[in-house]
Write an enzyme that holds these catalytic residues in place. Structure first.
Site, PDB file in Angstrom:
ATOM      1  N   SER A 138      30.448 -47.088 -19.478  1.00 32.90           N
ATOM      2  CA  SER A 138      29.406 -48.102 -19.346  1.00 32.90           C
ATOM      3  C   SER A 138      29.743 -49.267 -20.259  1.00 32.90           C
ATOM      4  O   SER A 138      30.453 -49.091 -21.262  1.00 32.90           O
ATOM      5  CB  SER A 138      28.050 -47.499 -19.754  1.00 32.90           C
ATOM      6  OG  SER A 138      27.062 -48.501 -19.900  1.00 32.90           O
ATOM      7  N   TYR A 148      23.759 -42.945 -26.200  1.00 33.84           N
ATOM      8  CA  TYR A 148      24.421 -43.212 -24.926  1.00 33.84           C
ATOM      9  C   TYR A 148      25.644 -44.106 -25.151  1.00 33.84           C
ATOM     10  O   TYR A 148      26.749 -43.807 -24.677  1.00 33.84           O
ATOM     11  CB  TYR A 148      23.448 -43.867 -23.951  1.00 33.84           C
ATOM     12  CG  TYR A 148      24.034 -44.126 -22.587  1.00 33.84           C
ATOM     13  CD1 TYR A 148      24.207 -43.086 -21.673  1.00 33.84           C
ATOM     14  CD2 TYR A 148      24.409 -45.414 -22.186  1.00 33.84           C
ATOM     15  CE1 TYR A 148      24.747 -43.310 -20.416  1.00 33.84           C
ATOM     16  CE2 TYR A 148      24.946 -45.642 -20.934  1.00 33.84           C
ATOM     17  CZ  TYR A 148      25.110 -44.599 -20.052  1.00 33.84           C
ATOM     18  OH  TYR A 148      25.650 -44.834 -18.808  1.00 33.84           O
TER      19      TYR A 148
END
Length: 253
Positions: A138, A148
């Site tokens: 990401s 994350y």
């Protein structure tokens, strides 16, 4: 025909990888927990593209079920040429409030699981002198964004090293770093275009993300950042203060 194993294949970007790889003539092995969703996708792909489709329903956080996936990746009789590590889920950014067991599972699924699956696939790929691994990361890997972003940062760092290490042996490893993409991943978190401070113009289409990443993987690139807007955003993170980058990372939960 080449065979591709795709994790997290029951929805979102995983479904799109399965469709696009099958459209290119690859047989596919679909991996996810939701057997019904996998069976429906398998029927669609067989009908549309005429390729061989295997369904491997497995919870990748369960060691026994994950072992079946690792065994499939190691198979010499049915070699796997492409591995797409796509399985994952998101958590709220409030680390201090999150259940720590959920955080541990999040870390395992985003780091330990792809590491184990890559390890299972690499020996055979290197022996055959060909293979491609795509690890779905990401743009959060470049922007401070709770656990994350930290997990995806590991994926990017390892993919860069692995690509340099194994590309001379015919195996490329690419970290795919999309931004906000219209998938169930974001919908499950209650995010849509224009919400939570995320401008509509920053949202990407899953088909575009997959197409761009497959092109970059074919070129042997260690990192794929689909779309110019996100490549520019990542470039900016290298020069702005970390506190500002962290505030940008707060957008969209």
């Amino acid at each position: 025909m080449p065979t591709a194993v795709i994790t997290g294949a029951s929805s979102g970007i995983g479904v799109e990888y399965a469709r696009q790889l099958a459209a290119r003539g690859a047989d596919v092995v679909l991996v996810a927990r939701d057997r019904a969703a996998l069976d429906a996708l398998a029927h669609e792909i067989r009908s549309r593209h005429g390729v061989h489709v295997e369904v491997l329903a497995a919870d990748l956080l369960d060691a026994g079920e994950r072992a079946a996936v690792e065994t499939r990746l190691r198979s010499a009789a049915q070699p796997v040429e492409v591995l797409v590590n796509n399985a994952g889920f998101g958590l709220p950014l409030d680390f201090e409030r999150n259940d720590i067991e959920a955080e541990a599972a999040h870390l395992a699924l985003h780091v330990e699981v792809p590491m184990r699956l890559m390890h299972a696939a690499l020996e055979g790929m290197c022996a055959r002198g060909s293979g491609r691994i795509l690890n779905i990361a990401s743009v959060a890997a470049f922007i401070p964004r709770s656990t994350y972003g930290a997990a995806k940062g590991w994926i990017v760092s390892f993919s860069r090293w692995a690509n340099a290490r194994y590309a001379p042996r015919g195996v490329t490893v690419t970290a795919v770093c999309p931004g906000f993409t219209h998938t169930d991943f974001h919908r499950r978190m209650g995010l849509e275009a224009g919400s939570e401070g995320v401008p509509a113009g920053l949202w990407l289409n899953a088909a575009f993300v997959v197409r761009a990443s497959l092109r970059d993987a074919a070129r042997g690139r260690p990192v794929s950042i689909p779309s110019l807007r996100y490549r520019l955003l990542v470039a900016l993170t290298r020069v702005v203060p970390s506190t500002l980058a962290a505030r940008v990372g707060e957008s969209g939960r």
